[in-house]
Write an enzyme that holds these catalytic residues in place. Sequence first.
Site, PDB file in Angstrom:
ATOM      1  N   GLU A  51       4.754  -0.223  15.172  1.00  0.00           N
ATOM      2  CA  GLU A  51       3.457  -0.647  15.698  1.00  0.00           C
ATOM      3  C   GLU A  51       3.257  -0.235  17.150  1.00  0.00           C
ATOM      4  O   GLU A  51       2.395  -0.766  17.842  1.00  0.00           O
ATOM      5  CB  GLU A  51       3.246  -2.148  15.504  1.00  0.00           C
ATOM      6  CG  GLU A  51       4.356  -3.032  16.004  1.00  0.00           C
ATOM      7  CD  GLU A  51       4.129  -4.526  15.711  1.00  0.00           C
ATOM      8  OE1 GLU A  51       2.988  -4.924  15.406  1.00  0.00           O
ATOM      9  OE2 GLU A  51       5.101  -5.285  15.817  1.00  0.00           O
TER      10      GLU A  51
ATOM     11  N   ARG B  47       4.037 -14.119   8.767  1.00  0.00           N
ATOM     12  CA  ARG B  47       4.128 -14.258  10.227  1.00  0.00           C
ATOM     13  C   ARG B  47       4.740 -15.619  10.529  1.00  0.00           C
ATOM     14  O   ARG B  47       4.077 -16.654  10.394  1.00  0.00           O
ATOM     15  CB  ARG B  47       2.745 -14.176  10.862  1.00  0.00           C
ATOM     16  CG  ARG B  47       2.094 -12.795  10.849  1.00  0.00           C
ATOM     17  CD  ARG B  47       0.722 -12.896  11.485  1.00  0.00           C
ATOM     18  NE  ARG B  47       0.137 -11.611  11.837  1.00  0.00           N
ATOM     19  CZ  ARG B  47      -0.829 -11.013  11.144  1.00  0.00           C
ATOM     20  NH1 ARG B  47      -1.304 -11.556  10.049  1.00  0.00           N
ATOM     21  NH2 ARG B  47      -1.323  -9.861  11.558  1.00  0.00           N
TER      22      ARG B  47
ATOM     23  N   GLY C  51       2.363  -1.647  11.638  1.00  0.00           N
ATOM     24  CA  GLY C  51       1.523  -2.703  12.217  1.00  0.00           C
ATOM     25  C   GLY C  51       0.342  -2.032  12.889  1.00  0.00           C
ATOM     26  O   GLY C  51       0.336  -1.766  14.088  1.00  0.00           O
ATOM     27  N   THR C  52      -0.666  -1.755  12.108  1.00  0.00           N
ATOM     28  CA  THR C  52      -1.751  -0.910  12.622  1.00  0.00           C
ATOM     29  C   THR C  52      -2.647  -1.639  13.615  1.00  0.00           C
ATOM     30  O   THR C  52      -3.419  -0.985  14.312  1.00  0.00           O
ATOM     31  CB  THR C  52      -2.583  -0.347  11.456  1.00  0.00           C
ATOM     32  OG1 THR C  52      -2.892  -1.428  10.578  1.00  0.00           O
ATOM     33  CG2 THR C  52      -1.822   0.725  10.721  1.00  0.00           C
ATOM     34  N   ASN C  53      -2.536  -2.976  13.697  1.00  0.00           N
ATOM     35  CA  ASN C  53      -3.323  -3.668  14.733  1.00  0.00           C
ATOM     36  C   ASN C  53      -2.787  -3.292  16.108  1.00  0.00           C
ATOM     37  O   ASN C  53      -3.517  -2.825  16.985  1.00  0.00           O
ATOM     38  CB  ASN C  53      -3.231  -5.194  14.582  1.00  0.00           C
ATOM     39  CG  ASN C  53      -3.719  -5.666  13.232  1.00  0.00           C
ATOM     40  OD1 ASN C  53      -4.529  -5.012  12.604  1.00  0.00           O
ATOM     41  ND2 ASN C  53      -3.211  -6.805  12.790  1.00  0.00           N
TER      42      ASN C  53
ATOM     43  N   TYR D  54       3.044   0.865  -0.204  1.00  0.00           N
ATOM     44  CA  TYR D  54       2.179  -0.288  -0.458  1.00  0.00           C
ATOM     45  C   TYR D  54       1.326  -0.602   0.768  1.00  0.00           C
ATOM     46  O   TYR D  54       1.623  -0.159   1.877  1.00  0.00           O
ATOM     47  CB  TYR D  54       3.003  -1.528  -0.855  1.00  0.00           C
ATOM     48  CG  TYR D  54       3.887  -2.067   0.236  1.00  0.00           C
ATOM     49  CD1 TYR D  54       3.389  -3.000   1.150  1.00  0.00           C
ATOM     50  CD2 TYR D  54       5.203  -1.645   0.367  1.00  0.00           C
ATOM     51  CE1 TYR D  54       4.190  -3.488   2.170  1.00  0.00           C
ATOM     52  CE2 TYR D  54       6.008  -2.135   1.379  1.00  0.00           C
ATOM     53  CZ  TYR D  54       5.495  -3.054   2.280  1.00  0.00           C
ATOM     54  OH  TYR D  54       6.268  -3.535   3.297  1.00  0.00           O
TER      55      TYR D  54
ATOM     56  N   CYS E 256       0.899  -3.426   7.175  1.00  0.00           N
ATOM     57  CA  CYS E 256       0.534  -4.844   7.131  1.00  0.00           C
ATOM     58  C   CYS E 256      -0.501  -5.197   8.195  1.00  0.00           C
ATOM     59  O   CYS E 256      -0.838  -6.357   8.371  1.00  0.00           O
ATOM     60  CB  CYS E 256       1.762  -5.722   7.268  1.00  0.00           C
ATOM     61  SG  CYS E 256       2.612  -5.503   8.834  1.00  0.00           S
TER      62      CYS E 256
ATOM     63  N   ARG F 231     -33.877  11.019  -8.817  1.00  0.00           N
ATOM     64  CA  ARG F 231     -32.575  11.071  -8.140  1.00  0.00           C
ATOM     65  C   ARG F 231     -31.708   9.974  -8.735  1.00  0.00           C
ATOM     66  O   ARG F 231     -32.210   9.060  -9.387  1.00  0.00           O
ATOM     67  CB  ARG F 231     -32.714  10.874  -6.632  1.00  0.00           C
ATOM     68  CG  ARG F 231     -33.230   9.531  -6.311  1.00  0.00           C
ATOM     69  CD  ARG F 231     -33.498   9.308  -4.868  1.00  0.00           C
ATOM     70  NE  ARG F 231     -34.235   8.054  -4.829  1.00  0.00           N
ATOM     71  CZ  ARG F 231     -34.833   7.559  -3.783  1.00  0.00           C
ATOM     72  NH1 ARG F 231     -34.812   8.204  -2.661  1.00  0.00           N
ATOM     73  NH2 ARG F 231     -35.445   6.426  -3.850  1.00  0.00           N
TER      74      ARG F 231
ATOM     75  N   ARG G  62       8.673 -11.721   8.871  1.00  0.00           N
ATOM     76  CA  ARG G  62       8.790 -11.125  10.196  1.00  0.00           C
ATOM     77  C   ARG G  62       9.364 -12.148  11.166  1.00  0.00           C
ATOM     78  O   ARG G  62       8.904 -13.294  11.224  1.00  0.00           O
ATOM     79  CB  ARG G  62       7.427 -10.665  10.686  1.00  0.00           C
ATOM     80  CG  ARG G  62       7.511 -10.032  12.063  1.00  0.00           C
ATOM     81  CD  ARG G  62       6.193  -9.503  12.528  1.00  0.00           C
ATOM     82  NE  ARG G  62       5.292 -10.567  12.898  1.00  0.00           N
ATOM     83  CZ  ARG G  62       4.021 -10.359  13.254  1.00  0.00           C
ATOM     84  NH1 ARG G  62       3.537  -9.137  13.224  1.00  0.00           N
ATOM     85  NH2 ARG G  62       3.251 -11.353  13.598  1.00  0.00           N
TER      86      ARG G  62
ATOM     87  N   LYS H 149     -34.033  16.148  -2.979  1.00  0.00           N
ATOM     88  CA  LYS H 149     -35.282  16.127  -3.748  1.00  0.00           C
ATOM     89  C   LYS H 149     -35.556  17.491  -4.380  1.00  0.00           C
ATOM     90  O   LYS H 149     -35.864  17.584  -5.571  1.00  0.00           O
ATOM     91  CB  LYS H 149     -36.440  15.736  -2.816  1.00  0.00           C
ATOM     92  CG  LYS H 149     -37.748  15.587  -3.544  1.00  0.00           C
ATOM     93  CD  LYS H 149     -38.876  15.229  -2.593  1.00  0.00           C
ATOM     94  CE  LYS H 149     -38.663  13.873  -1.972  1.00  0.00           C
ATOM     95  NZ  LYS H 149     -39.879  13.215  -1.550  1.00  0.00           N
TER      96      LYS H 149
ATOM     97  N   HIS I   4      -7.654 -13.573  17.725  1.00  0.00           N
ATOM     98  CA  HIS I   4      -6.947 -14.622  16.999  1.00  0.00           C
ATOM     99  C   HIS I   4      -7.838 -15.268  15.950  1.00  0.00           C
ATOM    100  O   HIS I   4      -7.480 -15.419  14.781  1.00  0.00           O
ATOM    101  CB  HIS I   4      -6.430 -15.678  17.989  1.00  0.00           C
ATOM    102  CG  HIS I   4      -5.782 -16.836  17.308  1.00  0.00           C
ATOM    103  ND1 HIS I   4      -6.485 -17.977  16.975  1.00  0.00           N
ATOM    104  CD2 HIS I   4      -4.526 -17.017  16.882  1.00  0.00           C
ATOM    105  CE1 HIS I   4      -5.669 -18.815  16.369  1.00  0.00           C
ATOM    106  NE2 HIS I   4      -4.463 -18.262  16.307  1.00  0.00           N
TER     107      HIS I   4
HETATM  108  C1  PEP Z   1      -0.017  -5.476  13.539  1.00  0.00           C
HETATM  109  O1  PEP Z   1       0.153  -5.352  14.748  1.00  0.00           O
HETATM  110  O2  PEP Z   1      -0.651  -4.668  12.849  1.00  0.00           O
HETATM  111  C2  PEP Z   1       0.533  -6.642  12.842  1.00  0.00           C
HETATM  112  C3  PEP Z   1       0.453  -6.756  11.533  1.00  0.00           C
HETATM  113  O3  PEP Z   1       1.049  -7.618  13.622  1.00  0.00           O
HETATM  114  P1  PEP Z   1       0.180  -8.726  14.390  1.00  0.00           P
HETATM  115  O4  PEP Z   1      -1.242  -8.548  13.976  1.00  0.00           O
HETATM  116  O5  PEP Z   1       0.727 -10.034  14.003  1.00  0.00           O
HETATM  117  O6  PEP Z   1       0.426  -8.353  15.810  1.00  0.00           O
HETATM  118 MG    MG Z   2       1.682  -6.573  15.702  1.00  0.00          MG
END
Ligand code: PEP
Ligand code: MG
Length: 885
Positions: free
Chosen positions: A749, A566, A770-772, A856, A836, A332, A621, A22, A445
């Site tokens: 992963e 998958r 596999g970032t999960n 990517y 992914c 602003r 995969r 401000k 899931h």
């Molecule tokens: C992951 O682990 O990031 C991945 C893409 O595989 P999933 O989720 O199927 O384990």
């Molecule tokens: Mg995985």
Amino acid sequence: MTRYVYDFIDGHRGMADLLGGKGANLAEMTRLALPVPPGFTVSTDACRAYLADGAVPPGLFDEVNAHLREIEVRLDRRLGDRAEPLLLAVRSGGRYSMPGMMETILDIGLNDATVTGLARLSGDERFAWDSYRRLIQMFGRTVHGVPAEEFDRELDALHATAGPDGPTAEQLRGLVETYKKVFADRVGHDFPQAPHEQLYLAIRAVFESWNAHRAVLYRRREHIPDDLGTAVNVMAMVFGNLGPDSGTGVAFTRDPATGTPGVYGDYLPDAQGEDVVAGGRNTMGLAELARTDPTSYRRLTEIMGTLERHYRDLCDVEFTVERGRLWMLQTRVGKRTPAAAFVIAAQLAEEGLISWDEALTRVSGAQLAQLMFPTFDTDATPEPLATGVGASPGAAVGRVVFDNAAATAADPPVILVRRETNPDDLPGMIAAAGILTARGGKTSHAAVVARGMGRTCVCGAEALEIDPERGEFTVGDRVVRAGDVISIDGTTGRVYLGEVPVRPSPVTRYLAGELAPESDRLVTAVDRLLRHADTVRHLGVRANADTPHDATRARALGAGGVGLCRTEHMFLGERRALVERLILADGPAEVAAALADLLPLQRADFVAILRAMDGLPVTVRLLDPPLHEFLPALPDLAARVARAEALGQAPGHDGVLLAAVRRLQESNPMLGLRGVRLGLTVPGLFAMQVRAIAEAAAQRVAEGGDPRPEIMVPLVVDVRELAAVRAEVDAVLAEVPGAPPIPVGTMVETPRAALTAGPIARQAEFFSLGTNDLTQTTWAFSRDDGEGSFLGDYLDRGIVDTSPFETLDPDGVGRLIRLAVSEGRAARPELAVGVCGEHGGDPDSVEFFADAGLDYVSCSPYRVPIARLAAGRAAVAQAGVSDSR
Ligand code: PEP
Ligand code: MG
């Protein structure tokens, strides 16, 4: 000595860290020679010093006095002067706007003596006494925490007895006396009469308001650092409540809801600023000002034009007209809806005020995501019944069903309500308009599958007690039965009883090819910005797609290939029986027979996906999940077998299945027999899949197509696993004539894969992060349970800022990724690296991936446009283009 106070003429908008947003903008308007009442800003440095030491920094009030004298000279009025009193407004203003969170005190300088001076000066005694009672109330509340209601009660009582023209001056004078009593009773001393003391106490109160509980909570929610402190703006009062030729208002240079050009706003004649904000009286449109005071209106629109050209963006302002004279109290860069953000950015670029690159910095992937989903009509939402994790956005309304059979049999739309979902529930999830679970988080899931399908999903609504046997769930003492209608909001995680009206998204209709780009202003803007993002981005954007339908949809949404197919999702439905055969097979011959039956089905799947993505890469995969996921759940089976035994019947096939499930049962299946371990322990499984991929590619070549499959091995932790699989894969590929060269790569992963990326890269032609799983294993947080349970607490307590399953954790997981990229590329310079996991479609994470040098990202089809936009933004940021506002 540190300088703490800046006259408005000494600052500019680049000084927001020091002067707050401000203060910096008041300074900028003053520099532009716009009509800003004279004033000064006490810097955030002073606030930080106060908060650190618990005392006002030495010399601060001397500096304040020096700047005050300049105002007095300019206006030829003095603070505390009985005849011609100067009055002051004191307002907080930090670096980032925190609307309504901190404090304002108006009419500083009024006391028993100056109130008569104000009455004479204004020629309005009622106004003078009304201003005085406002000061006592605001000061009492802000400086001493006296609840506003204690004053309001007295004001209401007065209004109840006043005549049709409102209270007289005499009555208001009486009210001031009452207010002073309320003040003294509550505070323990009289209302301070010395104007300078009022000012100093007000400044201190603003400093303290930085740490007010609600301000702390607001900052936590908005991720604003706690150590910035606020500035304090002290400004000569101007009055909008001096009669019908005065008033106050707020205005926007464009419509902040839709982005439509023009001046929009509200005006309230004969009122002070807080009357507009508090909403006690109904405001009027600016047309009212245009009608009653065309000169001020014209001047206001000119000033708004100047501001918009100067700031090169939508601005909002607060202004006051004092007896026909316009004063600017604030400006602003204005907040706006996501729709307005797109429209305004594109329009400003069209108008040449900003470049298209800069226009990209003005919109975000998160805003695009919001625009893509149908939404509930916010005016019509009732109290939520329960709240869970908003796991897959959208607004879904339907009748409650509890299982697949009901979901597929009932007339749509239905909402599938489950404690949690497993691959068995897929038919129900496909049939449902939305999915609601009581357990699990954003990577459970239900969440992953729902996002993949673009289904609305709320997970982990723990207040739900679900009893599928009785066909009902309860929340506290509310009972919801199968067939009752509920509405779920996959963005906020809220669950409502009954039908809430839904609005469709024009952006989604455009992306699906149902609306032409020029069909509406918003769609045109989205189209232009997305196309620009595509021309500048370096990151490719692929989709996670397991079916030809998803692949086709993803391609239409701009995907440059499939980054993750998958294959486990191909083993559901009626094919589960074949997998069951594989699991139950006794000896190599039975295994080979089961695999031989699966081969043609897999091949047909791959042919269709490769056809949908002809000419583009498709990363397939090999099978990843633990095998028991393909068998019925242990408690269900055990119950069936026990029931059969109790009836004296042979358990038959269920008995065989139960034995298999017991054999395959693991304490930690996500750390157990899955991924590459499965391929190495079930002979022939991966070979069958590889053969199906190669034969499908050969068939596509024979059909004249351009298939580009890639084979990906999941959950590798050691290069020797990959080497063993590769030997088998290469042997199979060599046996299939007519297939194009098929690269073989691996998922990264697990932390160990990242830490040993160099050796692994010698065996892998590409990496896909596999970032999960990488997040799950790095944090040691279960991806299925964490978000539904303790992560909520962690977020509330500020231990984490966002869920690491949603936005990539740059400090931990991010370091592993950077290491994997650099060591992988050192070992194999041409190594392609993508991602992914779910983070591939998260806009903030996309910026990280661009910075980490990935090739990517791959994400759910519906998130492809979001990732394209985010990748475009990342590219212009990397090129040094910034938001110039
Ligand atoms: C992951 O682990 O990031 C991945 C893409 O595989 P999933 O989720 O199927 O384990
Ligand atoms: Mg995985």
